[in-house]
Design an enzyme around this catalytic site. Structure first.
Site, PDB file in Angstrom:
ATOM      1  CG  ASP A 246      30.367  41.718  42.045  1.00  0.00           C
ATOM      2  OD1 ASP A 246      31.194  41.936  41.128  1.00  0.00           O
ATOM      3  OD2 ASP A 246      30.072  40.564  42.411  1.00  0.00           O
ATOM      4  CG  ASP A 247      34.562  45.026  39.441  1.00  0.00           C
ATOM      5  OD1 ASP A 247      35.293  45.836  40.009  1.00  0.00           O
ATOM      6  OD2 ASP A 247      34.841  44.494  38.350  1.00  0.00           O
TER       7      ASP A 247
ATOM      8  NE  ARG B 173      35.764  42.397  33.116  1.00  0.00           N
ATOM      9  CZ  ARG B 173      35.194  42.452  34.306  1.00  0.00           C
ATOM     10  NH1 ARG B 173      35.837  42.061  35.379  1.00  0.00           N
ATOM     11  NH2 ARG B 173      33.965  42.859  34.449  1.00  0.00           N
TER      12      ARG B 173
ATOM     13  CE  LYS C 207      31.449  37.328  42.343  1.00  0.00           C
ATOM     14  NZ  LYS C 207      30.268  37.911  41.698  1.00  0.00           N
ATOM     15  CD1 TRP C 208      40.367  35.031  44.355  1.00  0.00           C
ATOM     16  CD2 TRP C 208      40.894  35.564  46.457  1.00  0.00           C
ATOM     17  NE1 TRP C 208      41.729  35.170  44.416  1.00  0.00           N
ATOM     18  CE2 TRP C 208      42.080  35.499  45.710  1.00  0.00           C
ATOM     19  CE3 TRP C 208      40.977  35.883  47.818  1.00  0.00           C
ATOM     20  CZ2 TRP C 208      43.342  35.723  46.277  1.00  0.00           C
ATOM     21  CZ3 TRP C 208      42.229  36.105  48.383  1.00  0.00           C
ATOM     22  CH2 TRP C 208      43.397  36.024  47.600  1.00  0.00           C
ATOM     23  CG  ASP C 209      35.721  37.682  39.678  1.00  0.00           C
ATOM     24  OD1 ASP C 209      35.949  36.660  39.021  1.00  0.00           O
ATOM     25  OD2 ASP C 209      34.862  38.522  39.347  1.00  0.00           O
TER      26      ASP C 209
ATOM     27  CG  ASN D 199      36.948  38.410  35.977  1.00  0.00           C
ATOM     28  OD1 ASN D 199      36.086  37.613  35.641  1.00  0.00           O
ATOM     29  ND2 ASN D 199      36.829  39.169  37.048  1.00  0.00           N
TER      30      ASN D 199
ATOM     31  CB  CYS E 246      34.044  34.190  41.600  1.00  0.00           C
ATOM     32  SG  CYS E 246      33.386  35.037  40.152  1.00  0.00           S
TER      33      CYS E 246
ATOM     34  CG  ASP F   3      29.971  35.764  35.020  1.00  0.00           C
ATOM     35  OD1 ASP F   3      29.777  35.721  36.251  1.00  0.00           O
ATOM     36  OD2 ASP F   3      30.957  36.328  34.510  1.00  0.00           O
TER      37      ASP F   3
END
Ligand code: DGJ
Length: 750
Positions: free
Chosen positions: A370-371, A447, A480-482, A484, A529, A551
């Site tokens: 992930d990130d 964020r 995984k295309w986020d 935020n 995502c 989440d």
């Protein structure tokens, strides 16, 4: 195969399509029928009929939408009359796609301003044509050179109609579009209709709501630039007193659009329901130059006479067959591991490798970093935009980790948030003009990040080439295309007075990148995502393989989240992870068994810190993962019955999944708490073949609960049901029913 034509069809000049599919039962036909004499167009698919017709004045009117009508039934459009001086005839007409003109007071399909300032648009029928399996009906303004093409197709399996509209400027002067829908829809006058919709916020998405429709306009919308966690671009309409979870009429609709959208519904002055769905007109404008066209998104519209559950199942089936990439050939979701809750930004090659070793031993099939793997990404303040591997964390690049993951028998996935940039990044330092902004105004952060203006072709091309390069240089199977944050200053200074088209161009370019990546990297899978479930809709679903639901990974909260999600969208894409306790979202502690039973109701993942798991935890996980593989095809591809919903108020909820051939059924019974007033009501199963005999076993092994027989007919399970006296708080039970001869291998089809 073309069926014999009944005699009434002889007076029809076009009988379009009888679609013979190799897999579909012969009785299911999808077709468009045109009665030229009466100018009536009929779409028939599964057990649904949808009909529209042209009245004496040339308006295209909705005529019928509901259970199948017999062939040749009378359907005729009749012009509406003026109701009073306040309600002129044009306004009274429930138009299939209304221009804003003639005093229309319900939401139009299209509102424009012509170059001379005129804002009167009256759309009337001009012609029709068939385009493959689609019906295209052309409307034109009564005087100005503007046309709207309405496109229709109906799905043979579910009766879901796909609609869209295209507006074209056929004149010599530009036209300003102020509002543009994919569809208007109308339901006939009735005493009461109820509108169902889904809404929420970050980590609390997918909450079902219901309101009685009234003359007060109800608007479901996003003004965020993206779909967001608020209202979903989906609605369902029922008849209170007639409709339940499993019976009665339900009309439903969904807009296939991942940006700002608007769905509206109200009853009009004679009790009809008037619906509009399309781009959000809030802050939107589009200049249509001579010869240019603008397409609306698709709008899916369906009907079920089997209640909200029937409507969900029809729409799930449609999504699986017609929306999700690969359709019926789409792969099942592998069991994945994701490192986010375990490591947050503290990602290293060594740490990830350790997790991968442990995950593989449990039976995990895909490992996702992930990130935190790129740029100077040590927290959420820096790095977004710099999609190069962090050399301190991965001194030899990603290759050693990817190779190890592959050697362990898992596919490899990587997290991205391509549309965003931190101020503290090389990309922002080089291109501060690439973000959405109004010059001289603050650039509001969310964020600590800003939104890149994907509407710009240079930004689009940059992102495409960066992602493409990473995928070419690394053996990556999944991203995984986020996404935020929401938009705050939706400015595109370089586009000057045309900049309000940003809402459409941005999303079109997002779709372009996703489509292009899929084309250049066949086999690549993508997860949508957005801080959990902030960007899930039937538009992005067509370009992604799965969705990160929320989440909020607490297994009890998830039951409600999953219940709401499945009202609109298929369990086939609904991902859930088993994570550590106490849960980060609410501090709740639950057993590992309960967490698995909750997460197994969609695509199963694990997001825990496996280094902290005991050997007993590993054993529990191995057992559940193996059990899941034996039922996942039913869970992901089957029919879902929400037997007892969280909204029903009972302490025990139940979902039941039935495989398409009805050879397997999987029951999940989940109990919040044992209470002194528990009534132990029998749970009646559904969707089985009443005549077949089903053996029962406990999912994951162990004894069947007292009083549950080891075998009985489908009729027994559905009429007598099962009484599950669970004891304790946050306890669950899975039960599998298997008809003789069913395949239990659970192997992935790839
Ligand atoms: C939000 C996502 O929903 C999480 O799963 C995780 O990927 C974080 N972003 C990472 O920043």
């Amino acid at each position: 195969m073309t069926p014999a034509l009944p005699s009434f069809r002889r007076r029809l000049s076009v009988v379009a399509l009888a679609i013979a599919s190799t897999t579909a039962p012969q009785t299911l036909l999808a077709k468009v029928t045109v009665d030229e004499a009466n100018k009536v167009f009929r779409l028939d698919g599964a057990d649904v009929t949808y009909a529209i017709g042209v009245d004496e004045k040339g308006y295209l009117q909705p005529l019928y939408w509901g259970s199948s009508l017999g062939k040749g039934e009378p359907l005729l459009a009749r012009a509406s009359k003026e109701l009073s001086g306040f309600d002129p005839a044009g306004m009274q007409t429930a138009q299939e796609f209304a221009g804003q003109g003639e005093g229309l007071v319900t939401d139009p399909g299209l509102k424009v301003t012509f170059s001379d300032g005129s804002r009167d648009l009256v759309l009337k029928y001009r012609s029709y044509r068939m385009d493959g399996q689609s019906l295209v009906v052309e409307l034109a303004d009564i005087e100005r050179p503007l046309t709207v093409n309405l496109r229709y197709a109906i799905d043979e399996q579910t009766g879901v109609i796909t609609r869209s509209a295209t507006v074209t400027n056929r004149g010599r002067a530009p036209i300003k579009i102020e509002s543009f829908a994919a569809a208007n829809l109308t339901l006939p006058g009735a005493t009461t209709y109820q509108l169902h919709f889904l809404s929420g916020r970050h980590a609390a998405e997918w909450s079902p709501h219901a309101v009685v429709l009234s003359p007060a306009l109800t608007v479901l919308e996003s003004r965020r630039g993206s779909v967001g966690h608020g209202n979903q671009p989906w609605l369902a309409i029922s008849r209170p007193g007639q409709t339940t979870e499993e019976s009665g009429p339900v009309w439903f609709g969904a807009l296939a659009w991942s940006g700002s959208f608007r769905l509206s519904a109200q009853t009009d002055n004679i009790g009809r329901v008037r619906i509009a769905g399309g781009y959000n007109s809030h802050d939107f404008a589009w200049t249509l130059r001579p010869g240019e066209s603008l397409d609306s998104p698709r709008f899916y519209a369906g009907y079920s006479s089997s209640g909200l559950g029937g409507a969900s199942r029809a729409f799930h089936r449609f999504q699986m067959d017609q929306v999700i990439p690969g359709g019926r050939q789409a792969k099942l979701r592998p069991v994945l591991y994701n490192s986010w809750e375990a490591t947050a930004f503290d990602v290293t090659a060594e740490g990830q490798m350790k997790l991968a070793e442990r995950a593989a031993k449990l039976g995990v099939e895909r490992f996702v970093v992930d990130d935190g793997w790129f740029g100077q990404r040590n927290d959420d303040k820096a790095g977004l935009g710099d999609w190069t591997v962090n050399p301190a964390k991965f001194p030899q690049g990603l290759k050693p980790l990817i190779d190890r993951v592959h050697a362990l028998g898992m596919s490899f996935g990587l997290w991205f948030e391509p549309e965003m940039v931190n101020r503290d990044s090389a990309l922002y330092r080089a291109h501060p003009d690439w973000v959405l902004n109004f010059p001289g105004r603050p650039r509001t952060e969310g964020r600590n990040q800003l939104v890149l203006n994907l509407a710009r072709t240079d930004v689009r091309d940059h992102l495409l080439s960066v992602l493409d390069k990473l995928l070419r240089e690394n053996d990556i199977q999944f991203i995984k295309w986020d996404y935020n944050r929401n938009w705050t200053e939706p400015g595109w200074p370089e586009a000057g007075p045309d900049q309000q088209r940003v809402y459409v161009d941005y999303i079109s370019n997002l779709y372009h990148i996703l489509a292009e990546l899929r084309k250049r990297h066949p086999g690549l899978e993508i997860e949508t995502c957005s801080g959990g479930g902030g960007r899930i809709d039937t538009g992005i679903m067509g370009l992604t393989d799965q969705a990160w639901t929320s989440d909020n990974t607490d297994p009890y909260d998830r039951l409600a989240i999953q219940d709401g999600f499945t009202m609109a969208y298929a369990p086939a894409v609904m991902m859930a992870w088993v994570t550590d306790v106490p849960n980060w979202a609410n501090g709740r502690t639950t057993s590992l068994d309960f967490r698995f039973l909750s997460a197994m109701q969609g695509g199963l993942g694990i997001g825990a810190d496996l280094n902290k798991w005991t050997s007993a935890d590993d054993e529990t996980a191995r057992n559940w993962i193996e059990a899941y593989k034996g039922i996942r095809e039913t869970v992901q591809r089957g029919q879902l019955y929400r037997l007892v919903r969280p909204t029903d108020g009972a302490s025990q909820t139940a979902t039941f999944y039935v495989s398409p051939d009805r050879s397997q059924g999987v029951l999940f019974a989940m109990q919040r708490s044992s209470e002194w007033r528990d009534q132990w009501e029998a749970t009646k199963l559904a969707g089985l073949d009443p005549a077949r005999r089903y053996r029962a076993r406990r999912l994951g092994g162990g004894q069947l609960p007292d009083g549950v027989p080891s075998a009985a007919s489908g009729a027994y399970w559905m009429s007598h049901g099962v009484t599950l006296r669970l004891r304790g708080d946050y306890v669950g039970l899975g039960m599998v029913l298997e008809a003789a001869g069913a395949d239990q291998s659970g192997n992935l089809r790839h």
